[in-house]
Scaffold this active site. Structure first.
Site, PDB file in Angstrom:
ATOM      1  N   CYS A 390       0.832  -1.194   0.000  1.00  0.00           N
ATOM      2  CA  CYS A 390       0.000   0.000   0.000  1.00  0.00           C
ATOM      3  C   CYS A 390       0.880   1.263   0.000  1.00  0.00           C
ATOM      4  CB  CYS A 390      -1.012  -0.046   1.139  1.00  0.00           C
ATOM      5  SG  CYS A 390      -2.463   0.955   0.794  1.00  0.00           S
ATOM      6  N   HIS A 516      -3.724  -5.131   0.530  1.00  0.00           N
ATOM      7  CA  HIS A 516      -3.120  -5.648   1.761  1.00  0.00           C
ATOM      8  C   HIS A 516      -3.140  -7.178   1.784  1.00  0.00           C
ATOM      9  CE1 HIS A 516      -2.808  -1.821   4.033  1.00  0.00           C
ATOM     10  NE2 HIS A 516      -3.763  -1.463   3.187  1.00  0.00           N
ATOM     11  N   GLU A 518      -1.432  -9.176   3.468  1.00  0.00           N
ATOM     12  CA  GLU A 518      -1.244  -9.725   4.819  1.00  0.00           C
ATOM     13  C   GLU A 518      -2.572 -10.099   5.476  1.00  0.00           C
ATOM     14  OE1 GLU A 518      -0.956  -6.599   3.948  1.00  0.00           O
ATOM     15  OE2 GLU A 518      -1.488  -5.172   5.526  1.00  0.00           O
TER      16      GLU A 518
HETATM   17  N1  GLN Z   1      -2.010   6.669   2.803  1.00  0.00           N
HETATM   18  C1  GLN Z   1      -2.114   5.899   1.607  1.00  0.00           C
HETATM   19  C2  GLN Z   1      -3.483   6.023   0.958  1.00  0.00           C
HETATM   20  O1  GLN Z   1      -4.425   6.423   1.577  1.00  0.00           O
HETATM   21  C3  GLN Z   1      -1.764   4.447   1.850  1.00  0.00           C
HETATM   22  C4  GLN Z   1      -2.732   3.741   2.743  1.00  0.00           C
HETATM   23  C5  GLN Z   1      -2.225   2.444   3.297  1.00  0.00           C
HETATM   24  O2  GLN Z   1      -1.028   2.186   3.327  1.00  0.00           O
HETATM   25  N2  GLN Z   1      -3.133   1.610   3.778  1.00  0.00           N
HETATM   26  O3  GLN Z   1      -3.635   5.695  -0.184  1.00  0.00           O
END
Ligand code: GLN
Length: 564
Positions: A390, A516, A518
């Protein structure tokens, strides 16, 4: 299993101190009952007033676990999913905030017909009705409800009162309260002490609840005498007192509880007969692999801004345990503060010393970003396995834009609006959103993966579904320029609009994902990308180079769920 029509309820409460592991207890008991043929769901009731943990700082709450249907929930739901291999949902995490929100909405609609709205009965009735919701769809034999907090806290009282009323209504054959307590070992006296447990049971009795089973955490095994003493002073027979001594790994807990006969005890209390004994072969194999890794240690540097607080990255830590076991290694995490890199406390070279791979963690906000970008540059240039999740993927994109595509000071508009090259920008639909809570791009979305890539070899299929939690995204205005300079966009949303996975061709393992992974790693089904990353980190450690025209990790060896 003889199926009675009525759904059985287990309420797990905690006493003495917090952090005794109610989540692990609930998840382990759930796994045991599932292996005995029952259909089990677990839900968590949190006493705080936030509607969900989505807006809370990780320092307050740890990781926010996201479900398939896009709920931002407590990290215990991650344990439930990992242990049970069952997806949780919106309905599985209730907070006092959500309860009050519903009650207040009902009040505004005039549904209380002029009555004074009160904790008793209105709030309690709302809690009871929510607690029973999962039992209504006919999909489960047993619902385990974990009540957050510790008995004696003011804020969890309404949940306990709701449980008391339900216990009265359903009777002990249908609702069992398992109370988790601590039996501390006092070194100077060389003795296990039962008094704190007695006191916390007294607190439950004061509010009208006689626990049915006590699970006692302790450093040492509870002797028969201690169990007898606890039982005697807590109105329980000796067999209702279950010992749970400290384990080397949380994945040993199902075995410990089974040895203590907790699953049989619960079935007996419900009057259920199970023809199936619990088969813990997979758990035994897994814990052996965790405790005695045949191929040694693989060190992975994990860079994030909450490095001193690993609970903020709970699912990543667990995904490494699963993938480590699948690769016969122990993954040792070396935590890196992104700010330390940024402030020159440590150099990227020093930070990666002895590490065989780097994972840049998810996150929000500007703090530590430059440090993350710096270390991504180092592992890209030095051909060290890299996994960006992310925000980690976004940092990798920024680094590539700046240092390879000559887009000076390229950035994400999350961190600065002033950049000439906003290579990461807010997704279009997000720009209109004003409210912060529950409004990100959340939950499961499909992604199409290009064949012949590292990611394709990991998943061994084109179409995957992964969970998301973000507002920003690779800016399509720069996609061509990045690709022309060698960045590969290997996974996108099915309409091709959103970039989901990036890779680098001339790098041994460089993968950034907008989702994600994970969150989908399960105890007996490690995540394909984590498996592949650890397999390559192990190769790196051993000085082995491989080409990427075949899978790095043989999914046939274990029951990998290819995220259909
Ligand atoms: N801050 C980033 C976004 O909102 C990444 C979010 C995250 O790592 N879950 O896109």
């Amino acid at each position: 299993m003889s199926r009675k029509k009525r759904v059985k309820h287990i309420f797990v409460t905690g006493g003495v101190v917090s952090s005794l592991g109610k989540g692990i207890l609930s998840a382990s008991l759930g796994a045991l009952l599932k292996s005995r043929g029952l259909r089990v769901a677990i839900q968590k009731y949190d006493p705080y007033i936030n509607v969900d943990p989505g807006t809370m700082s990780p320092y307050q709450h740890g990781e926010v676990y996201v479900t398939d249907d896009g709920a931002e929930t407590d990290l215990d739901l991650g344990h439930y999913e990992r242990f049970l291999d069952e997806a949780t949902s919106q309905a599985c995490n209730m907070t006092m905030g959500k309860i009050y929100q519903t009650v207040l909405e009902n009040e505004r609609r005039g549904e209380y017909l002029g009555g004074t709205v009160q904790v008793v009965p209105h709030v309690i009735d709302e809690i009871k009705s929510k607690m029973l919701e999962l039992s209504k769809n006919g999909s489960y034999d047993v619902i385990i409800t974990e009540i957050g907090g510790t008995v004696g806290d003011i804020e969890s009282l309404p949940f306990l009162e709701a449980m008391r009323q339900l216990k009265l209504q359903y009777g002990s054959k249908n609702l069992v309260n398992i109370h988790l307590t601590l039996v501390p070992f006092i070194r100077s006296a060389s003795e296990l002490k039962t008094k704190p447990t007695q006191h916390s049971v007294k607190m439950l009795l004061e509010i009208g609840i006689q626990p049915d089973v006590l699970v006692c955490r302790s450093e040492k095994t509870l002797s028969k005498d201690i169990k007898h003493k606890i039982g005697l002073f807590c109105n329980l027979s000796d067999s209702d007192v279950v010992g749970l001594c400290d384990a080397e790994t949380i994945y040993e807990v199902p075995q410990i509880l089974h040895k203590e006969k907790l699953d049989s005890l619960v079935l007996k209390k419900f009057g259920l007969k199970s023809s199936k004994s619990a088969d813990l072969t997979d758990w035994i194999t897994l814990t052996d692999k965790i405790k005695y890794p045949k191929d040694g240690i693989v060190k992975i540097a994990v860079c994030g801004k909450y490095a001193e607080y690993p609970d903020a990255y709970k699912s990543i830590v667990e995904a490494f345990v699963h993938a480590g076991a699948a690769n016969n290694v122990k993954v040792e995490i070396s935590w890196l503060h992104s700010e330390d890199l940024e402030n020159g406390v440590i150099t990227a070279e020093k930070a990666m010393d002895g590490a065989s791979g780097l994972l840049v963690a998810p996150g929000f906000g500007e703090r530590g970003i430059e440090g993350k970008i710096e270390i991504v540059k180092y592992v890209r240039e030095n051909n060290i396995p890299f996994f960006g999740i992310c925000l980690g993927m976004q940092c990798a994109t920024i680094e590539y834009a700046r240092n390879v595509c000559n887009m000076d000071m390229a950035n994400s508009t999350e961190f600065t609006k002033k950049t000439k090259y906003p290579v990461i920008d807010m997704m279009e639909h997000q720009k209109r959103i004003k409210l912060k809570g529950g409004t990100m791009r959340l939950g499961n979305y499909p992604c199409i993966i290009q064949e012949g890539t590292i990611s394709y070899h990991a998943y061994q299929k084109n179409l995957i579904n992964e969970r998301h939690r973000h507002r920003f995204e690779l800016n399509n205005a720069y996609r061509d320029q990045l690709i022309e300079n060698g960045l590969e966009v290997v996974g996108t949303s099915p309409d091709g609009v959103l970039v989901e996975i990036i890779e680098l061709k001339n790098h041994r393992w460089f993968v950034g994902v907008q989702f994600h992974p994970e969150l989908k790693s399960r105890v007996h089904k490690p995540h394909p990308l984590f498996n592949s990353f650890i397999a390559e980190a192990k190769n790196y450690r051993d000085g082995i180079s491989v080409t990427h025209d075949q899978p790095l990790f043989d999914n046939q060896m274990i029951k990998v769920d290819n995220q259909s």
